[in-house]
Design an enzyme around this catalytic site. Structure first.
Site, short mmCIF file in Angstrom:
data_model
loop_
_atom_site.label_atom_id
_atom_site.label_comp_id
_atom_site.label_asym_id
_atom_site.label_seq_id
_atom_site.Cartn_x
_atom_site.Cartn_y
_atom_site.Cartn_z
N ASP A 199 0.83 -1.20 0.00
CA ASP A 199 0.00 0.00 0.00
C ASP A 199 0.87 1.25 0.00
O ASP A 199 2.05 1.22 0.39
CB ASP A 199 -0.91 0.02 1.23
CG ASP A 199 -1.71 -1.27 1.36
OD1 ASP A 199 -2.04 -1.86 0.32
OD2 ASP A 199 -1.98 -1.68 2.51
N ALA A 200 0.28 2.36 -0.40
CA ALA A 200 1.03 3.62 -0.41
C ALA A 200 1.51 3.98 0.99
O ALA A 200 2.60 4.55 1.15
CB ALA A 200 0.15 4.75 -0.98
#
Length: 334
Positions: A199-200
């Site tokens: 994920d970011a």
């Protein structure tokens, strides 16, 4: 008065050979198999109905079959030892190829002499078959193992460990203009795959490679390649959370579990925990910890299979060594 019966000379066959007084099978006994002389002696030793020996009804001791036998006096049939099937010889030699020891040396296995010794000792396999001849030539696209570890001979294959920073999306080119992995890779001519996604708001290790088969195996749950995460969560952490996560938690898309869980450090109000699993579903670590009441505050992946993040700084990548690539292949069952 009946005169006494005269006895024959000592050593005569009438008594000693089975024709004497009270011996079954002797002269005039009337029993089948009884005969004079040495034939009576043989019959007395054999025993049983065929040889005319004593049976249980005649007051003799019955002959018992040996333990584990069928009770017959037949000689056992010889047992034929099963013959091993000969392994068909497969010719892996390609006259237009390159000498095997040269390819192994170029792949970083060792010097040319070391590679020749490995071949002579039968420690090298080509396409699943042991090769011991030094004159064998092969193609770089053939599969070679040394001591069971795959050796990558194709020099066009590349393998990197990349430390993805926070707020970087896991894609080589983002259509929305966000910062992506492609911005860090540079102008490489190879088309690189990222093994799995982060994920970011998750940082840490990503394996980058142009080896599509390896990338697929490393991220598919079927092959069981473990990924290790360090997560900071809200504390304190109850003792039974590890057991609960290992036994499985019901999520909205089905049950999920971890392979290992332990508390690394604990401070007032928060704790650092290690989570190891082979699952690859989206946000799986965050969803698991949230399901047991401990939402993730920060998350970093520190290891994929045998490859660890080490001291690689965020935004940097390093080329994997030949030994690391071999261990990755082993972990992926290749």
């Amino acid at each position: 008065m009946t005169p006494p019966r005269s006895r024959g000379p000592a050593g005569s066959g009438s008594d000693r050979a089975g024709g004497g007084r009270g011996r079954p099978g002797g002269q005039g006994s009337g029993r089948p198999g009884g005969s004079q002389g040495h034939g009576g002696r043989s019959a007395g030793r054999t025993g049983g109905p065929r040889g005319g020996g004593p049976t249980a009804s005649e007051g003799g001791r019955p002959e018992r079959p040996q333990r584990g036998s069928s009770g017959t006096t037949k000689k056992s049939q010889p047992t034929r030892v099963p013959r091993e099937r000969a392994t068909p010889e497969v010719d892996v030699h390609d006259p237009d190829g390159i000498r095997l020891q040269k390819l192994l040396a170029a792949a970083g296995v060792g010097s040319r002499r070391v590679c020749e010794n490995l071949i002579s000792d039968g420690r090298v396999e080509v396409d699943g078959h042991v090769v011991t001849e030094l004159g064998v030539r092969i193609r770089p696209d053939q599969t070679v193992h040394v001591d069971g570890v795959k050796v990558q001979l194709d020099e066009t294959r590349v393998y990197f460990a990349f430390n993805k920073p926070l707020n970087v999306v896991t894609t080589m080119n983002d259509e929305l203009g966000r910062v992506s992995i492609g911005d860090y890779v540079g102008d490489r001519h190879e088309r690189l795959f990222h093994v799995g996604r982060l994920d970011a708001d998750t940082e840490g290790l990503l394996i980058l490679t142009n080896d599509g088969e390896l990338a697929h195996r490393l991220q598919h749950p079927q092959y069981g390649v473990l990924k290790t995460y360090l997560a900071q969560i809200r504390g304190p952490v109850p003792r039974d959370i590890g057991k609960q996560l290992r036994e499985g938690v019901q999520l909205e898309d089905g049950p999920a579990s971890v392979d290992s869980f332990r508390v690394v450090d604990s401070q007032p109000g928060k704790a650092l925990v290690e989570v190891i699993l082979h699952e690859g579903r989206k946000h799986i670590v965050r969803r698991l910890l949230d399901a047991v009441g401990h939402p993730v505050l920060s998350l970093v992946r520190v290891q994929v299979g045998p490859i660890s993040l080490g001291d690689t700084k965020p935004g940097k990548m390093r080329k994997l060594t030949k030994e690391e690539v071999g261990r990755l292949y082993t972990a992926a069952g290749m």
